[in-house]
Motif scaffolding. Sequence first.
Motif, PDB file in Angstrom:
ATOM      1  N   PHE A 105       0.816  -1.206   0.000  1.00 42.63           N
ATOM      2  CA  PHE A 105       0.000   0.000   0.000  1.00 42.63           C
ATOM      3  C   PHE A 105       0.851   1.258   0.000  1.00 42.63           C
ATOM      4  N   ALA A 106       1.718   1.352  -0.990  1.00 35.68           N
ATOM      5  CA  ALA A 106       2.630   2.499  -1.082  1.00 35.68           C
ATOM      6  C   ALA A 106       1.849   3.791  -1.270  1.00 35.68           C
ATOM      7  N   LEU A 107       2.400   4.858  -0.701  1.00 30.49           N
ATOM      8  CA  LEU A 107       1.825   6.181  -0.917  1.00 30.49           C
ATOM      9  C   LEU A 107       2.139   6.622  -2.343  1.00 30.49           C
ATOM     10  N   PRO A 108       1.276   7.425  -2.929  1.00 32.26           N
ATOM     11  CA  PRO A 108       1.560   7.892  -4.286  1.00 32.26           C
ATOM     12  C   PRO A 108       2.762   8.830  -4.313  1.00 32.26           C
ATOM     13  N   THR A 109       3.393   8.869  -5.465  1.00 29.37           N
ATOM     14  CA  THR A 109       4.410   9.884  -5.721  1.00 29.37           C
ATOM     15  C   THR A 109       3.902  10.671  -6.917  1.00 29.37           C
ATOM     16  N   ALA A 110       4.078  11.956  -6.880  1.00 30.48           N
ATOM     17  CA  ALA A 110       3.609  12.851  -7.943  1.00 30.48           C
ATOM     18  C   ALA A 110       2.094  12.893  -7.983  1.00 30.48           C
ATOM     19  N   GLN A 111       1.487  12.613  -9.140  1.00 31.46           N
ATOM     20  CA  GLN A 111       0.075  12.934  -9.358  1.00 31.46           C
ATOM     21  C   GLN A 111      -0.957  11.822  -9.289  1.00 31.46           C
ATOM     22  N   PRO A 112      -0.619  10.554  -9.450  1.00 29.35           N
ATOM     23  CA  PRO A 112      -1.713   9.571  -9.537  1.00 29.35           C
ATOM     24  C   PRO A 112      -2.509   9.442  -8.246  1.00 29.35           C
ATOM     25  N   HIS A 113      -3.781   9.144  -8.427  1.00 26.69           N
ATOM     26  CA  HIS A 113      -4.636   8.783  -7.298  1.00 26.69           C
ATOM     27  C   HIS A 113      -4.496   7.273  -7.140  1.00 26.69           C
ATOM     28  N   ASN A 114      -4.259   6.812  -5.926  1.00 29.69           N
ATOM     29  CA  ASN A 114      -4.238   5.373  -5.641  1.00 29.69           C
ATOM     30  C   ASN A 114      -5.601   5.014  -5.082  1.00 29.69           C
ATOM     31  N   ILE A 115      -6.273   4.099  -5.763  1.00 28.40           N
ATOM     32  CA  ILE A 115      -7.597   3.661  -5.335  1.00 28.40           C
ATOM     33  C   ILE A 115      -7.472   2.226  -4.838  1.00 28.40           C
ATOM     34  N   PHE A 116      -7.889   1.996  -3.589  1.00 27.66           N
ATOM     35  CA  PHE A 116      -7.870   0.658  -3.008  1.00 27.66           C
ATOM     36  C   PHE A 116      -9.314   0.245  -2.737  1.00 27.66           C
ATOM     37  N   LEU A 117      -9.716  -0.886  -3.298  1.00 26.07           N
ATOM     38  CA  LEU A 117     -11.055  -1.423  -3.076  1.00 26.07           C
ATOM     39  C   LEU A 117     -10.949  -2.553  -2.058  1.00 26.07           C
ATOM     40  N   LEU A 118     -11.722  -2.472  -0.994  1.00 26.53           N
ATOM     41  CA  LEU A 118     -11.699  -3.483   0.058  1.00 26.53           C
ATOM     42  C   LEU A 118     -12.813  -4.493  -0.186  1.00 26.53           C
ATOM     43  N   THR A 119     -12.445  -5.772  -0.272  1.00 28.04           N
ATOM     44  CA  THR A 119     -13.414  -6.856  -0.446  1.00 28.04           C
ATOM     45  C   THR A 119     -13.064  -7.965   0.547  1.00 28.04           C
ATOM     46  N   LYS A 120     -13.986  -8.901   0.752  1.00 29.11           N
ATOM     47  CA  LYS A 120     -13.705 -10.041   1.626  1.00 29.11           C
ATOM     48  C   LYS A 120     -12.586 -10.899   1.048  1.00 29.11           C
ATOM     49  N   SER A 121     -12.438 -10.895  -0.260  1.00 33.76           N
ATOM     50  CA  SER A 121     -11.407 -11.726  -0.897  1.00 33.76           C
ATOM     51  C   SER A 121     -10.052 -11.035  -0.980  1.00 33.76           C
ATOM     52  N   GLY A 122      -9.954  -9.793  -0.491  1.00 31.87           N
ATOM     53  CA  GLY A 122      -8.679  -9.088  -0.503  1.00 31.87           C
ATOM     54  C   GLY A 122      -8.842  -7.632  -0.913  1.00 31.87           C
ATOM     55  N   ILE A 123      -7.704  -6.980  -1.078  1.00 33.08           N
ATOM     56  CA  ILE A 123      -7.674  -5.567  -1.436  1.00 33.08           C
ATOM     57  C   ILE A 123      -7.153  -5.426  -2.853  1.00 33.08           C
TER      58      ILE A 123
END
Length: 180
Positions: A112-130
């Motif tokens: 779950f690295a923090l972004p560098t520069a401009q991209p948005h990091n989107i993490f979806l949480l599910t029972k089967s994982g992230i």
Amino acid sequence: MKQKNNPVLTHYIVTESYLMTRSAALHFPAKQFADMLHNENSVYGIVIDMPVDPKTLCTLVVYINGAANLYFNNGGSYTGASQRYQTVVQAGRILVANASRILSECQKTTSFALPTAQPHNIFLLTKSGIYEKRVMPSAIQSESNDMKAVYFLYQQLMRELRSSQLKDRANAQAHKKNQK
């Protein structure tokens, strides 16, 4: 000698409280929403890291029940709006309900690295994982229609949170004025 025109990579300075809160959000247990989940791939939460400027990183955390909070790399936060404003709850629920539309575009991750520069990091949480997807706001038009829809929905949620923040500020000022 002139350097090539490479984009500057920003590494955000973060507080320990921000890192702990972000980690807790990413690992929030699905069992809290068991009655709302239809299957292993139902999205029950979203964590979106959004660079604001070279020094400011904002993380939006939203869950299937409509709870939505903002956390900032400097330790600041805006929380509890969903307890006061139904428009925040509605926008949050709609976003999470539509997030599964982009699940097939995401990669399962345990990093779950923090972004560098401009991209948005989107993490979806599910029972089967992230699952993770990175999106460049400046290139959103080249994304799938489903990703464009999810992007629009989280921008709508951000607008509702900003509106709530302004209402809270106005209410606090009015209360302070009445105390005098």
